[in-house]
Design a protein around this motif. Structure first.
Motif, PDB file in Angstrom:
ATOM      1  N   HIS A  73      39.771  40.193  38.054  1.00 40.86           N
ATOM      2  CA  HIS A  73      39.539  40.991  36.835  1.00 40.86           C
ATOM      3  C   HIS A  73      38.061  40.927  36.454  1.00 40.86           C
ATOM      4  O   HIS A  73      37.703  40.352  35.430  1.00 40.86           O
ATOM      5  CB  HIS A  73      40.405  40.460  35.690  1.00 40.86           C
ATOM      6  CG  HIS A  73      41.867  40.437  36.001  1.00 40.86           C
ATOM      7  ND1 HIS A  73      42.688  39.390  35.670  1.00 40.86           N
ATOM      8  CD2 HIS A  73      42.654  41.340  36.639  1.00 40.86           C
ATOM      9  CE1 HIS A  73      43.929  39.653  36.069  1.00 40.86           C
ATOM     10  NE2 HIS A  73      43.939  40.830  36.669  1.00 40.86           N
ATOM     11  N   MET A  78      39.549  46.348  34.786  1.00 43.57           N
ATOM     12  CA  MET A  78      40.455  45.317  35.294  1.00 43.57           C
ATOM     13  C   MET A  78      40.874  44.340  34.191  1.00 43.57           C
ATOM     14  O   MET A  78      42.021  43.884  34.145  1.00 43.57           O
ATOM     15  CB  MET A  78      39.798  44.552  36.447  1.00 43.57           C
ATOM     16  CG  MET A  78      39.746  45.349  37.734  1.00 43.57           C
ATOM     17  SD  MET A  78      41.391  45.920  38.235  1.00 43.57           S
ATOM     18  CE  MET A  78      41.067  46.517  39.874  1.00 43.57           C
ATOM     19  N   LEU A  79      39.953  44.002  33.300  1.00 42.21           N
ATOM     20  CA  LEU A  79      40.302  43.120  32.182  1.00 42.21           C
ATOM     21  C   LEU A  79      41.370  43.763  31.295  1.00 42.21           C
ATOM     22  O   LEU A  79      42.241  43.083  30.756  1.00 42.21           O
ATOM     23  CB  LEU A  79      39.054  42.800  31.357  1.00 42.21           C
ATOM     24  CG  LEU A  79      38.076  41.802  31.987  1.00 42.21           C
ATOM     25  CD1 LEU A  79      36.767  41.770  31.204  1.00 42.21           C
ATOM     26  CD2 LEU A  79      38.690  40.402  32.052  1.00 42.21           C
ATOM     27  N   ALA A  82      44.815  43.153  32.858  1.00 45.77           N
ATOM     28  CA  ALA A  82      45.004  41.789  33.372  1.00 45.77           C
ATOM     29  C   ALA A  82      46.429  41.287  33.155  1.00 45.77           C
ATOM     30  O   ALA A  82      46.960  40.548  33.993  1.00 45.77           O
ATOM     31  CB  ALA A  82      44.001  40.844  32.720  1.00 45.77           C
ATOM     32  N   ALA A  87      45.324  38.673  39.038  1.00 47.93           N
ATOM     33  CA  ALA A  87      43.971  38.782  39.591  1.00 47.93           C
ATOM     34  C   ALA A  87      43.967  38.898  41.106  1.00 47.93           C
ATOM     35  O   ALA A  87      43.122  39.592  41.689  1.00 47.93           O
ATOM     36  CB  ALA A  87      43.137  37.573  39.153  1.00 47.93           C
ATOM     37  N   CYS A  90      43.825  42.423  42.503  1.00 44.02           N
ATOM     38  CA  CYS A  90      42.808  43.344  41.978  1.00 44.02           C
ATOM     39  C   CYS A  90      41.442  43.133  42.626  1.00 44.02           C
ATOM     40  O   CYS A  90      41.042  42.011  42.919  1.00 44.02           O
ATOM     41  CB  CYS A  90      42.661  43.147  40.465  1.00 44.02           C
ATOM     42  SG  CYS A  90      44.203  43.398  39.554  1.00 44.02           S
TER      43      CYS A  90
END
Length: 751
Positions: A73, A78-79, A82, A87, A90
């Protein structure tokens, strides 16, 4: 797939999976997540992808355009997802320049790792290509684009069309002759290897051949002695030419026989001239090689304004990615505009505008991660503080807890400084530039007030424009409250109001610094340039763009560097001349973000005036002569079929007022492939130590403004004399290989 992995080396397994293809989720936001089929094409450098429902429509990108792969992330997108995707599924592909990230989610950790490791391997391969491999790959990429039916072959009609796409206008009979020579099988079409050979014949350069002939005794090769003579007489290498000649043969000569005989062919000679060593920028000065042990005030420092913005300062998006991009470009001073958040967490945005908001703590976390990836010299956080005391204290807590040992919280030796510490002493440290209660001498005596006079600096930061100031109800107070905890974190960069040069000379401390809008700085430079230089030898100062620049445009940083201003803050998100100059200034010295000022700007008793450089002791003007010979493979600027550029080359000098000048060649009609000028442009440079030289290529237009094709900017002191190539950059500062300009440069003292 796991079984295959155990039988093959990691990299081969990863590349095999990539070529077989994977269905990955492409993510643009928390609500936009769509499946796309991705695969690596046979050339090993092109990634193809499409929607399984989009019929024949597809997209491609080159691995050469990818700068890095982030795992997990490590982007805002991506955060935001989450909680939905762990993670290990990703990863993010980060592209050179201003192209947005590509955020992807795999179905399994193994699949994610295959793509992460595979793309990293391919990036490494692309970065370590030699000039010939890079050129061949460029030609192959064009072949792939033009091979519409994907049969791996092209007839003469298709080749002619491809040449137009590549900016080549040439005699049809000549093209047909070369096509026939390359068609060894007499099939009437060329496969990719034959097309590469055809292109190599097409790109044989008469202007390089003529230089080669001038030094070759037999016209076939350069002996070691002949190459030494060329390096000494043309390339200005003097005594080191003998050893260097042998190294160049080992490095660039493709013929093993020639290497054994210590000689160089025309092909090897051209590869050398097109290499980094043959560049107009002296490669030795690309490395970290300046004295980094002088006070901070003796350096120009790469600095960003409104760092949080990706676009304009009225409606633009605020983003952590903007900080990452700036730091990747070597920026060492970032700006953070802080405002009270509704939930007790300070937010960052351009106040009283429609720009989006990001959390202060997320920015500090980003700084911790990225501050020292490109350079380990200190980062200055320029805080424009609009928060109340309570959230200022929250900011101080985040700074201490997130940055830990990275954050400088006390003088290095526990002593009151008489001069600023050096970049070397501050390596790996983050410094806070903000208001401070009292000074370092007081050790924050408990009897001090927590109030700071409003006259010091509006809103505890830089008074930029009405949109950036506090509302009237707040600015009527004569005092603004400052958190003791935040004040304690300010050490060497205490923001103070500027009371004039006389006050600075007699009263100011070395750790105090002022900020000036571009108009204020220009006025001071015009009225008292020498005093400004002397002041900037002792203290730091920061300049920033006018608040009226709502489009986030920039001012010319050269005007500020001419009077020794160190922190000349620019909108990094806005491409153009000003950022070209900034990139050019800081390309030297390992791109570390710090460049030592000329000696006459480091002297607190200096008498140097940018308006009268000839009055300086040791004044040595230089003569610069640039023969613009030719250009190679210029990109198209107008994608209309049949449109070919009419290029011209302009050389611009930026420096003290007497050095601001430009000269240009005539334009060449319909030739972006191999235009030849053989025109010489001459300049006299009065302050070579401050000057920048910018090479610009444009597409001539009779009826409207010329279109930009490419540029390259470098300090005058970094120029290599002799026959050199200028490797052009795009408008956003990224490389556009194999586009270049071939020049012969002569630098001499003016007698």
């Amino acid at each position: 797939m796991k079984k295959i992995k155990t039988q093959l080396p990691e990299t081969l397994w990863a590349l095999g999976l990539m070529m077989a293809g994977s269905t990955l989720r492409k993510v643009k936001s928390r609500s936009w997540k769509k499946q796309r089929h991705f695969r690596l094409l046979e050339d090993g450098l092109t990634i193809w992808y499409k929607s399984r429902w989009a019929g024949k429509g597809h997209s491609t990108f080159s691995v050469m355009d990818v700068e890095a792969v982030r795992e997990g992330h490590q982007s805002e997108v991506m955060l935001s997802i989450a909680e939905e995707f762990p993670a290990e599924l990703c990863f993010t592909l980060v592209f050179h320049g201003r192209q947005g990230n590509l955020d992807l989610v795999a179905d399994s950790p193994e699949e994610a790792q295959a793509w992460i490791q595979g793309v990293r391997k391919l990036i490494h391969k692309a970065q370590t290509m030699d000039e010939q491999e890079r050129q061949d790959q460029w030609v192959r990429d064009w072949f792939q684009k033009a091979d519409k039916n994907k049969d791996g072959k092209m007839n003469f009609k298709e080749v002619k069309k491809l040449l137009k796409m590549m900016n080549v206008e040439m005699n049809e009979d000549n093209a047909l002759h070369l096509f026939t020579m390359a068609d060894k099988c007499e099939s009437g079409s060329l496969e990719i290897e034959q097309f590469v050979h055809f292109y190599q014949m097409l790109t044989q350069r008469d202007e390089v051949w003529k230089v080669f002939q001038d030094y070759s005794g037999d016209g076939e090769r350069l002996t070691l002695e002949e190459l030494e003579t060329f390096l000494r007489l043309e390339q200005g290498e003097g005594d080191q030419s003998s050893q260097h000649a042998q190294q160049l043969i080992q490095r660039y000569e493709p013929s093993e026989t020639a290497v054994k005989e210590s000689s160089m062919s025309l092909e090897g000679f051209q590869m050398y001239l097109c290499s980094q060593e043959g560049s107009v920028f002296n490669p030795a000065l690309l490395e970290l090689q300046q004295d980094m042990n002088q006070p901070l005030s003796h350096y120009f420092i790469s600095s960003s304004h409104n760092t949080y913005l990706l676009e304009d300062q009225l409606r633009g998006q605020s983003s952590l990615e903007a900080y990452i991009q700036a730091l990747k470009r070597g920026c060492r001073c970032v700006e953070v505009d802080c405002w009270d958040g509704s939930d007790g967490e300070p937010v960052v945005y351009h106040g009283h505008t429609l720009t989006s908001k990001i959390l202060f703590r997320d920015i500090i976390s980003t700084l911790k991660e990225y501050a020292f990836k490109v350079s380990d010299f200190p980062v200055i956080v320029s805080l424009e503080n609009h928060c109340g005391v309570e959230q200022q204290t929250v900011m101080a807590t985040h700074l201490r807890q997130i940055l830990g040992e990275m954050l400088l919280t006390a003088p290095l030796d526990g002593q009151i400084p008489h001069m600023l510490p050096s970049p070397q002493e501050l390596r790996g440290k983050i410094l806070l530039k903000a208001k401070k209660i009292g000074g370092l001498e007081t050790h924050l005596d408990e009897t001090l007030t927590d109030e700071v006079s409003d006259e010091d600096e509006t809103a505890n930061g830089d008074a930029e424009s009405p949109s950036a100031e506090d509302p009237p109800a707040e600015t009527t107070n004569k005092k603004s409250k400052l958190s003791r905890e935040l004040s304690d974190l300010v050490v060497y960069c205490k923001s103070v109001h500027f009371h004039g040069f006389e006050h600075a000379r007699s009263q100011a401390k070395c750790y105090e610094m002022s900020s000036f809008s571009e108009s204020k700085a220009k006025k001071l430079a015009k009225d008292a340039g020498s005093e400004f230089i002397r002041c900037n030898a002792r203290q730091l100062c920061r300049t920033y763009p006018s608040g009226l620049r709502t489009d986030s445009s920039n001012y010319n940083p050269q005007d500020m560097w001419n009077v020794g201003c160190q922190i000349v803050a620019l909108n990094f998100q806005t491409a153009g001349l000003e950022m070209d100059l900034n990139d050019g200034r800081f390309r030297q010295n390992g791109c570390c973000g710090y460049v030592l000022k000329p000696d006459f700007m480091r002297d607190a008793d200096s008498s140097f005036s940018p308006d009268r450089p000839e009055d300086r002791p040791g004044y040595k003007p230089a003569r610069l002569s640039i023969q613009v010979i030719s250009a190679q493979q210029l990109p198209k600027v107008n994608q209309k079929e049949g449109s070919i550029v009419d290029p011209l080359v302009r050389v611009e000098i930026y420096g003290v007022p007497q050095d601001q000048t430009k000269e240009e060649t005539g334009h060449i009609n319909n030739n972006g492939f191999n235009p030849v000028w053989n025109e010489t442009l001459n300049f006299i440079v009065h302050s070579p130590e401050l000057a920048l030289v910018r090479f610009v290529v444009e597409d001539h237009d009779k009826t409207s403004r010329n279109d930009f094709i490419g540029q390259f900017t470098l300090p005058f002191t970094c120029i290599q004399p002799g026959y050199r190539h200028i490797h052009l950059l795009s408008k956003d500062g990224t490389a556009i290989p194999p586009s270049s300009v071939f020049v012969n440069v002569n630098v001499s003292e003016l007698t």
